[in-house]
Design a protein around this motif. Structure first.
Motif, PDB file in Angstrom:
ATOM      1  N   GLY A   1       0.741  -1.186   0.097  1.00  0.00           N
ATOM      2  CA  GLY A   1      -0.049   0.110   0.190  1.00  0.00           C
ATOM      3  C   GLY A   1       0.897   1.257  -0.108  1.00  0.00           C
ATOM      4  O   GLY A   1       0.596   2.037  -0.690  1.00  0.00           O
ATOM      5  N   LEU A   2       2.046   1.152   0.774  1.00  0.00           N
ATOM      6  CA  LEU A   2       2.791   2.259   0.769  1.00  0.00           C
ATOM      7  C   LEU A   2       3.620   2.661  -0.388  1.00  0.00           C
ATOM      8  O   LEU A   2       3.572   3.715  -1.045  1.00  0.00           O
ATOM      9  N   VAL A   3       4.187   1.633  -0.881  1.00  0.00           N
ATOM     10  CA  VAL A   3       4.768   1.776  -2.386  1.00  0.00           C
ATOM     11  C   VAL A   3       3.903   2.094  -3.588  1.00  0.00           C
ATOM     12  O   VAL A   3       4.376   2.816  -4.355  1.00  0.00           O
ATOM     13  N   THR A   4       2.573   1.565  -3.623  1.00  0.00           N
ATOM     14  CA  THR A   4       1.909   1.659  -4.681  1.00  0.00           C
ATOM     15  C   THR A   4       1.164   2.900  -4.369  1.00  0.00           C
ATOM     16  O   THR A   4       0.576   3.537  -5.665  1.00  0.00           O
TER      17      THR A   4
ATOM     18  N   LEU B   1       3.384   9.982  15.368  1.00  0.00           N
ATOM     19  CA  LEU B   1       4.736  11.017  15.093  1.00  0.00           C
ATOM     20  C   LEU B   1       5.430  11.037  13.917  1.00  0.00           C
ATOM     21  O   LEU B   1       6.037  11.910  13.436  1.00  0.00           O
ATOM     22  N   VAL B   2       5.712   9.677  13.385  1.00  0.00           N
ATOM     23  CA  VAL B   2       6.685   9.610  12.386  1.00  0.00           C
ATOM     24  C   VAL B   2       5.921   9.888  11.163  1.00  0.00           C
ATOM     25  O   VAL B   2       6.675  10.634  10.111  1.00  0.00           O
ATOM     26  N   ALA B   3       4.791   9.419  10.848  1.00  0.00           N
ATOM     27  CA  ALA B   3       3.901   9.746   9.556  1.00  0.00           C
ATOM     28  C   ALA B   3       2.860  10.839   9.637  1.00  0.00           C
ATOM     29  O   ALA B   3       3.105  11.867   9.411  1.00  0.00           O
ATOM     30  N   ASN B   4       1.871  10.532  10.194  1.00  0.00           N
ATOM     31  CA  ASN B   4       1.033  11.461  10.129  1.00  0.00           C
ATOM     32  C   ASN B   4      -0.372  10.821  11.172  1.00  0.00           C
ATOM     33  O   ASN B   4      -0.452   9.481  11.187  1.00  0.00           O
ATOM     34  N   TRP B   5      -1.327  11.449  11.525  1.00  0.00           N
ATOM     35  CA  TRP B   5      -2.242  11.087  12.558  1.00  0.00           C
ATOM     36  C   TRP B   5      -3.565  10.531  11.788  1.00  0.00           C
ATOM     37  O   TRP B   5      -4.184   9.683  12.514  1.00  0.00           O
ATOM     38  N   LEU B   6      -3.901  10.592  10.536  1.00  0.00           N
ATOM     39  CA  LEU B   6      -4.506   9.761   9.893  1.00  0.00           C
ATOM     40  C   LEU B   6      -4.364   8.244   9.770  1.00  0.00           C
ATOM     41  O   LEU B   6      -5.188   7.333  10.150  1.00  0.00           O
ATOM     42  N   ALA B   7      -3.099   8.033   9.369  1.00  0.00           N
ATOM     43  CA  ALA B   7      -2.769   6.587   9.512  1.00  0.00           C
ATOM     44  C   ALA B   7      -2.735   5.981  10.783  1.00  0.00           C
ATOM     45  O   ALA B   7      -3.054   4.932  10.978  1.00  0.00           O
TER      46      ALA B   7
ATOM     47  N   TRP C   1      -0.808   3.179   2.575  1.00  0.00           N
ATOM     48  CA  TRP C   1      -1.017   4.318   1.545  1.00  0.00           C
ATOM     49  C   TRP C   1      -1.284   5.863   2.323  1.00  0.00           C
ATOM     50  O   TRP C   1      -0.562   6.858   2.164  1.00  0.00           O
ATOM     51  N   ALA C   2      -1.835   5.574   3.491  1.00  0.00           N
ATOM     52  CA  ALA C   2      -1.892   7.069   4.188  1.00  0.00           C
ATOM     53  C   ALA C   2      -0.975   7.224   4.752  1.00  0.00           C
ATOM     54  O   ALA C   2      -0.682   8.719   4.949  1.00  0.00           O
ATOM     55  N   ALA C   3       0.034   6.425   5.541  1.00  0.00           N
ATOM     56  CA  ALA C   3       1.237   6.949   6.000  1.00  0.00           C
ATOM     57  C   ALA C   3       2.100   7.611   4.806  1.00  0.00           C
ATOM     58  O   ALA C   3       2.841   8.546   5.135  1.00  0.00           O
TER      59      ALA C   3
ATOM     60  N   ILE D   1      -6.390   8.507   1.713  1.00  0.00           N
ATOM     61  CA  ILE D   1      -7.110   7.360   1.580  1.00  0.00           C
ATOM     62  C   ILE D   1      -7.423   7.463   0.283  1.00  0.00           C
ATOM     63  O   ILE D   1      -8.190   8.156  -0.429  1.00  0.00           O
ATOM     64  N   GLY D   2      -6.479   6.767  -0.692  1.00  0.00           N
ATOM     65  CA  GLY D   2      -6.582   6.680  -2.268  1.00  0.00           C
ATOM     66  C   GLY D   2      -7.515   5.403  -2.843  1.00  0.00           C
ATOM     67  O   GLY D   2      -7.802   4.358  -1.938  1.00  0.00           O
ATOM     68  N   LEU D   3      -8.325   5.594  -4.052  1.00  0.00           N
ATOM     69  CA  LEU D   3      -9.022   4.580  -4.423  1.00  0.00           C
ATOM     70  C   LEU D   3      -8.246   3.308  -4.595  1.00  0.00           C
ATOM     71  O   LEU D   3      -8.991   2.181  -4.220  1.00  0.00           O
TER      72      LEU D   3
END
Length: 313
Positions: free
Chosen positions: A43-46, A120-126, A168-170, A175-177
């Protein structure tokens, strides 16, 4: 009294076990964690977004720890039924190697640590998605759905399907389709995967009083639903190509894997009800694991190829 039994606190005292490090690793359900880590990484890479390697590595580690926390909380709460089932009787809590209270504290600590780290590292949505996933698996699925409805795996499967969205969110803060489609692949894959297991482990689930579909609706209904969900998985598996999110090469690979999945499900559908060996169900269970890893590996390879600009795939 129920709380005392669940946590390991007795007469106001807390007993300390002599658990080894390996017992705590087992609490994390490392095999399940490996699937979570892999799909979150895909998810992160794509997401096709440039991500600082530090953020990417620690995001995946935080997601892995969160998955392990879910496993520990699941083993804490399910110790009573795990002790009855041959497949789970040797787990750390029912076997007595780890006390229930230790498993609970371990799971809660890792839950908080993983969510805070990802925020703290990425974002609060993730981080919020990770927190919801832990809650969904440990509370909604483990404490409620698993013991209440034969559709436990269908609804509870959402917990195992969130990692690509979290990855993906990180990377993007959104949030992507594409990540939602990856979620759907895992979500629809979960019922045929676990119902195949439930077919040849139905006696175990029956002794434990877990209302798995074969024990409630019968073998014939379970086989039909396995086949129906497998058809859906095969179709959704090629959606990334249909919607233009992946190449034709990926679509061919996913399509071939989906045909194989449907073939194994058909063999289960045609399996005689007097077949106690249940080789088709065991074969489907094994292939389902291969299918999911292979489909996400194909997505990963396709994304990497698209990123470096190699044509002809």
């Amino acid at each position: 009294m129920a709380i005392v039994e669940k946590t390991g606190f007795e007469d106001g005292a807390f007993r300390v076990s002599e658990a080894q490090a390996g017992d705590y690793v087992e609490l994390l359900k490392p095999r399940v964690m490996s699937l979570v880590v892999f799909t979150a990484f895909v998810g992160l890479v794509t997401a096709q977004t440039s991500v600082n390697p530090f953020i990417a590595i620690f995001s995946i580690l935080a997601i892995a720890v969160g998955a392990g926390a879910s496993g520990a909380l699941n083993m804490w709460y399910d110790a009573d039924i795990d002790a009855i089932m041959t497949r789970t009787a040797t787990r750390p809590v029912p076997s007595g190697r780890v006390l229930p209270g230790e498993a609970l504290i371990f799971g809660l600590f890792l839950s908080a640590f993983s969510v805070m780290t990802l925020g703290l590292v990425a974002n609060w949505l993730a981080a919020s998605l990770l927190a919801f996933t832990i809650f969904f698996y440990a509370v909604i699925y483990t404490m409620w759905l698993k013991r209440w409805t034969p559709q436990n795996i269908v609804i509870g499967g959402a917990a195992g399907a969130f990692p690509p969205i979290i990855g993906w969110a990180a990377a993007t803060g959104q949030i992507g389709l594409e990540s939602v489609i990856q979620f759907l692949i895992i979500f629809l894959w979960t019922p045929p995967h676990f119902w195949a297991l439930a077919l040849f482990k139905s006696a175990d689930y029956g002794r434990a009083g877990v209302p798995m579909l074969p024990n409630v609706a019968g073998e014939a209904s379970t086989k039909r639903q396995i086949f129906a969900y497998t058809l859906l998985v095969a179709v959704v598996g090629v959606l990334p190509t249909v919607l233009g999110h992946a190449s034709l090469g990926y679509g061919i690979v996913a399509g071939a894997l989906g045909i194989g999945f449907v073939w194994y499900a058909w063999k289960v559908l045609a399996m005689p009800e007097i077949d106690r060996v249940m080789r088709p169900a065991k074969a489907l269970f094994g292939y389902s694991l291969l299918y999911l890893f292979a489909v996400f590996a194909a997505l990963l390879v396709d994304s990497v190829i698209a990123r470096v600009g190699i044509a002809g795939w």
